[in-house]
Design a protein around this motif. Structure first.
Motif, short mmCIF file in Angstrom:
data_model
loop_
_atom_site.label_atom_id
_atom_site.label_comp_id
_atom_site.label_asym_id
_atom_site.label_seq_id
_atom_site.Cartn_x
_atom_site.Cartn_y
_atom_site.Cartn_z
N LYS A 90 0.82 -1.21 0.00
CA LYS A 90 0.00 0.00 0.00
C LYS A 90 0.86 1.26 0.00
CE LYS A 90 -3.80 2.25 2.48
NZ LYS A 90 -4.77 2.14 3.60
N PHE A 91 2.06 1.17 0.58
CA PHE A 91 2.94 2.34 0.69
C PHE A 91 4.23 2.14 -0.12
CE2 PHE A 91 0.45 1.96 4.58
CZ PHE A 91 -0.18 3.18 4.60
N ARG A 355 0.90 5.46 7.21
CA ARG A 355 1.52 4.14 7.43
C ARG A 355 1.42 3.73 8.89
NH1 ARG A 355 6.42 1.18 8.00
NH2 ARG A 355 6.73 -0.34 6.32
N ALA A 356 1.67 4.69 9.81
CA ALA A 356 1.59 4.39 11.24
C ALA A 356 0.17 3.97 11.63
CB ALA A 356 2.03 5.60 12.06
N GLU A 357 -0.81 4.66 11.10
CA GLU A 357 -2.21 4.32 11.41
C GLU A 357 -2.57 2.95 10.84
OE1 GLU A 357 -6.72 6.19 10.93
OE2 GLU A 357 -5.00 7.21 10.01
N GLU A 358 -2.12 2.67 9.64
CA GLU A 358 -2.43 1.41 8.98
C GLU A 358 -1.83 0.22 9.73
OE1 GLU A 358 -3.95 -1.13 5.91
OE2 GLU A 358 -4.35 1.00 6.32
N LEU A 359 -0.59 0.37 10.22
CA LEU A 359 0.11 -0.75 10.85
C LEU A 359 -0.03 -0.76 12.37
CD1 LEU A 359 3.40 -0.91 8.73
CD2 LEU A 359 1.22 -2.06 8.36
N GLY A 360 -0.61 0.31 12.92
CA GLY A 360 -0.91 0.31 14.35
C GLY A 360 0.23 0.65 15.27
N TYR A 361 1.23 1.37 14.79
CA TYR A 361 2.28 1.85 15.69
C TYR A 361 2.12 3.35 15.92
CZ TYR A 361 4.82 2.96 11.31
OH TYR A 361 5.20 3.44 10.07
N GLU A 362 2.82 3.88 16.91
CA GLU A 362 2.64 5.28 17.30
C GLU A 362 3.03 6.21 16.15
OE1 GLU A 362 4.32 8.57 20.54
OE2 GLU A 362 4.98 6.47 20.64
N ASP A 363 2.20 7.23 15.94
CA ASP A 363 2.49 8.24 14.93
C ASP A 363 3.84 8.89 15.27
OD1 ASP A 363 2.57 10.35 13.17
OD2 ASP A 363 0.65 11.22 13.74
#
Length: 520
Positions: A90-91, A355-363
């Protein structure tokens, strides 16, 4: 529109039109010879140059995705990477939502060799055209398989986790009051130290400096082209006591590719040192950046022994930037090498947040523009504080900082803080940077006043810099909304030329360095 114009007008007529308009405004010329008038004109106003050969390959999004996935996926079996440091289709097209930065996609090792030659030629151009005052700019993803940078970034994350697991302390190892006794105690508690030669050897290999422990590994070994990554990054497993790798599995071919990347970096920086040209390593995405920064710092340690040749880039929109900069400044001080840095706001914000939102790690991005500005100011003040500290002991040139910003307030703040810290413009330890064709109302007055100022100067054949020019067009469509003053000044100058009949007008600078007494 540019592609259509090229088809309708033909390459020759289209090139002539572009030289008289868009290309002529943002690009200095086609080659090392044709850029000379632009460089001379900048010099006449007290402005120096950062040269960048701006030819970019124009490929479809589908091709970009395929190249990225191929270039970032490991061929090794049993690879168990953290999701943040794995390729995501996706990225995969890293050009998406990015206008201010060039993107390289891995093709093969031969293409990386060509990219290295391009950077070498750019160093030659800087040396010949700027008489030792200029910079060259490089991107590390142009010089090797990006998968390796991603995996090395993962190693850095895993190293921090391991340190915390063993010691119970958080934060950078360099700032922690920890030595081998802490590790030995924990290993004995886990019954894994007794008669374990591999663990004892690992403890003995920890690197120290005059203030204590720095790293779990000899990071200088990272840039040794004879050391395998799989052998370097191994730690004792707290459960089994066996040595295990922190890095995801690598094939023999991938290890060889990493050696190739290191060889290319050494070639570039060694040549730059021979030609007395400074080289800026551009910042990239956060899943590459820890590795890029680590490698760049090790290259500084090797090539910045007499002056700052290698410069790293710090993106101040990232939450970790101040800590990372402070850590690197401290390491440069402890290990006694020259430190060079470029401070920017950053180029990948929307992409990073998505990408952070999609993979669930901290922005990783600061929550607001004001927070990023505060981070920029923090980094600048810490740099100035250390420059002042060095200056007090007669060693003022150990740190060199470029304030790369089109923001008037940031530039004004820097000038003010330089005065407060007693940093003179003629000390030449703080410089400013803007893009060619943008913010001349900032660059030229600074240069005329004796400050060290640089323009980022792209060059290359007209019909091969269309991707670069399209990015400049995209960037300007948003940035010009914020640059009302520049637009107003341009409009005033246009009417002045019409009224005075200056339809063909070439301003000439008459720069003379201002003496130190002007700033007392």
């Amino acid at each position: 529109m540019m592609k259509l114009g090229q088809k309708v007008l033909g390459k020759r007529l289209f090139a002539a039109l572009m030289k008289a308009t868009f290309y002529g405004h943002f690009v200095a010329g086609e080659d090392q010879i044709k850029i000379q008038p632009t460089l001379e004109r900048l010099r006449s106003f007290g402005v120096k140059s950062i040269l960048d050969y701006s030819v970019e390959e124009d490929i479809s999004s589908e091709d970009a995705e395929e190249r990225e996935m191929e270039g970032c996926e490991s061929k090794a079996e049993g690879s168990n990477a953290m999701e943040r440091y794995t390729p995501q289709r996706k990225f995969a097209d890293r050009r998406q939502q990015v206008s201010g930065a060039r993107t390289y996609f891995y093709v093969n090792e031969a293409q990386c060799e060509k990219n290295m030659e391009t950077f070498i030629n750019c160093i030659d151009a800087v040396s010949d055209a700027t008489h030792g005052t200029g910079f060259a700019a490089i991107k590390m993803t142009a010089l090797g398989r990006p998968q390796l940078l991603m995996q090395l970034s993962e190693v850095i994350a895993r190293t921090r986790q391991y340190f915390q697991q063993v010691t119970g302390k958080t934060g950078p190892i360099i700032h922690s009051d920890v030595n081998t006794d802490v590790f030995e105690k924990r290993f004995r508690e886990e019954n894994i130290l007794t008669d374990n030669l591999a663990v004892k050897k690992w403890l003995d290999s920890m690197t120290y400096d005059k203030k204590g422990l720095i790293h779990l590994f000899s990071w200088s070994g990272l840039i040794d082209t004879n050391i395998l990554l799989g052998d370097l990054f191994r730690v004792p497993n707290l459960n089994s006591g066996q040595m295990e790798p922190l890095i995801s599995a690598l094939t023999r071919e991938e290890e060889e590719m990493f050696k190739n990347m290191m060889r290319r970096l050494h070639t570039i920086f060694q040549y730059a040192r021979e030609r007395d040209v400074r080289v800026m390593v551009d910042a990239e995405q956060t899943y590459f950046q820890p590795a890029i920064s680590r490698l760049t710092l090790e290259m500084m340690k090797k090539y910045n022994q007499e002056k700052a040749i290698v410069f790293n880039t710090y993106q101040c929109y990232l939450k970790e930037t101040f800590n990372n900069l402070s850590l690197d400044l401290e390491q440069a001080y402890r290990q006694n090498f020259y430190f060079g840095a470029k401070l920017v706001r950053g180029a990948y914000m929307e992409q990073e947040r998505a990408r952070a939102e999609e993979l669930g790690y901290e922005d990783p991005i600061n929550p607001s523009f004001d927070a990023t500005t505060d981070m920029y100011h923090q980094c600048l003040e810490e740099s100035l504080r250390r420059i002042k500290m060095n200056k007090n002991v007669g060693d003022s040139h150990k740190i060199a900082i470029m304030v790369a910003s089109h923001n008037e307030d940031t530039v004004r703040y820097t000038v003010q803080k330089m005065a407060e810290f007693g940093i003179h413009p003629l000390d030449r330890v703080i410089c400013f940077g803007q893009l060619l064709g943008m913010c001349d109302h900032i660059s030229l007055p600074l240069g005329q006043a004796g400050y060290s100022v640089y323009k980022y100067v792209p060059y290359g054949p007209v019909n091969e810099v269309l991707p670069y020019l399209s990015r400049r067009a995209t960037e300007n469509s948003s940035i010009l909304v914020k640059l009302q003053k520049e637009k107003s000044l341009l409009l005033q100058e246009m009417w002045r030329r019409i009224k005075k009949g200056h339809f063909v007008y070439h301003p000439k600078g008459n720069y003379m360095p201002v003496g130190a007494q002007a700033y007392k």
